[in-house]
Design an enzyme around this catalytic site. Structure first.
Site, PDB file in Angstrom:
ATOM      1  N   TYR A  53       6.044  15.576   5.283  1.00 28.43           N
ATOM      2  CA  TYR A  53       5.725  15.355   3.872  1.00 28.43           C
ATOM      3  C   TYR A  53       5.823  16.661   3.086  1.00 28.43           C
ATOM      4  CZ  TYR A  53       3.901  10.671   4.964  1.00 28.43           C
ATOM      5  OH  TYR A  53       3.758   9.361   5.366  1.00 28.43           O
ATOM      6  N   GLY A 220       6.179  -0.370  -3.248  1.00 30.05           N
ATOM      7  CA  GLY A 220       6.819   0.577  -4.154  1.00 30.05           C
ATOM      8  C   GLY A 220       6.499   0.334  -5.618  1.00 30.05           C
ATOM      9  N   LEU A 223       4.102  -4.729  -6.796  1.00 30.71           N
ATOM     10  CA  LEU A 223       2.923  -5.599  -6.877  1.00 30.71           C
ATOM     11  C   LEU A 223       1.827  -5.002  -7.755  1.00 30.71           C
ATOM     12  CD1 LEU A 223       2.805  -6.571  -3.096  1.00 30.71           C
ATOM     13  CD2 LEU A 223       3.680  -7.960  -4.987  1.00 30.71           C
ATOM     14  N   GLY A 224       2.151  -3.962  -8.495  1.00 31.59           N
ATOM     15  CA  GLY A 224       1.158  -3.279  -9.310  1.00 31.59           C
ATOM     16  C   GLY A 224       1.227  -3.607 -10.788  1.00 31.59           C
TER      17      GLY A 224
END
Length: 330
Positions: A53, A220, A223-224
């Site tokens: 990351y 991603g 669903l927000g």
């Protein structure tokens, strides 16, 4: 905050997992530390990261940010169940050098020591294989892990992005060797819009006593409340979400989802997280907030009761594959 056991272990973890992937690439160090402070204050004790990351020339940067947070207040380390991952190539950017990636005993040893240095700690609670390594036998992998456990550098081992048969293969090999409890968790792509894990991965995890840790719980951003945000001039969809919305049938499905939750007065992102918390075998989804406000929204999901009627309606919009093996065999 609510807590549960991590799979079949005695380790108690929060029902939300703080994902750190945005720390560095999208969220600066000061804001990242503020988010970790807020998460810990809210009772989240399970933090997830990975050695790659930061990505590209900055890979390892996210672990460094987490390590600097630990260094600022040493009691933080005792309160956190820390998970990181190994697999990706950690050689200098642009180089491809043998044994700087995957799951050979050599790379596992090298990667653990490097992660410990970046994280400024002397042990990792849950060390996760970020992907399967088709070239390295599990006998070699477990031999390397046993040594690290004996040295006190890691406590538990988890997998990520493993198919069901690899979960079985890993834990059957561990059982034959003895002296190791094998995999205790699986981190997989799982959400309302992407339920293929229900066919093999989650049944295997349940059979072998692994806690399931879903990543990308909002698919991603899909669903927000992505359509609502688009209409109101907010952040536009990108990546997987944008690709999905480009399909008229899929866009209608997401619109139906947002309309349903609007009728119930529930924020879509919070409903998507709350739905995962109702699923058998799920320890807790990974939330990767870029801001403190996004963390607040995730925290509300833990207390959200969707009710049977709403759960049934969500299943109608996003039908799962059904039980395994019937879902693909009959």
């Amino acid at each position: 905050m609510k807590y549960t056991q991590l799979g079949r272990t005695g380790l108690k973890v929060s029902r939300l997992v703080l994902g750190t992937m945005n720390f560095g690439p999208q969220t600066n160090e000061a804001d990242s530390h503020a988010i970790m402070d807020a998460a810990l204050d809210a009772g989240i004790n399970f933090f997830d990261t990975a050695n790659v990351y930061g990505w590209g020339e900055n890979k390892g940067r996210t672990e460094e940010i987490v390590g600097n947070w630990f260094a600022k207040s040493p009691d933080h380390r005792d309160k956190v169940v820390l998970a990181t991952k190994v697999y990706g190539n950690m050689a200098a950017d642009g180089e491809s050098w043998p044994n700087h990636d995957k799951l050979s005993a050599l790379n596992i040893r090298r990667a653990v020591d490097a992660s410990l240095k970046r994280l400024q700690t002397d042990y990792i609670d849950v060390y996760q294989f970020h992907h399967i390594d088709r070239a390295t036998p599990f006998e070699e992998i477990w031999q390397a892990i046993d040594t690290l456990v004996q040295q006190g550098k890691i406590l538990y081992v988890g997998s990520s992005n493993f198919p069901g048969y690899k979960i079985a293969q890993a834990n059957e090999t561990a059982a034959r060797r003895g002296g190791t409890i094998g995999l205790v968790s699986e981190q997989c792509l799982y959400n309302l819009a992407e339920r293929r894990a229900e066919m093999e991965v989650i049944p295997a995890a349940q059979e072998y006593g692994l806690g399931v840790i879903p990543w990308s719980p909002l698919q991603g951003g899909l669903l927000g409340g992505v359509i609502k945000k688009e209409i109101s001039g907010g952040r536009r969809a990108s990546g997987r979400a944008a690709d999905t919305l480009a399909n008229p049938t899929s866009r209608a499905q997401i619109q139906a989802y947002e309309d349903l939750l609007d009728k119930h007065g529930i924020e879509p992102g919070e409903a998507a997280l709350a739905w995962l918390l109702t699923r058998p075998g799920v320890t807790g989804p990974i939330v990767g907030p870029r801001t403190a406000e996004q963390l607040d929204s995730a925290l509300r999901a833990v207390e959200l009761d969707l009710g049977e009627e709403l759960l049934t309606s969500l299943d109608e919009i996003f039908p799962g594959p059904g039980p395994s093996p019937e879902a693909f065999a009959w």
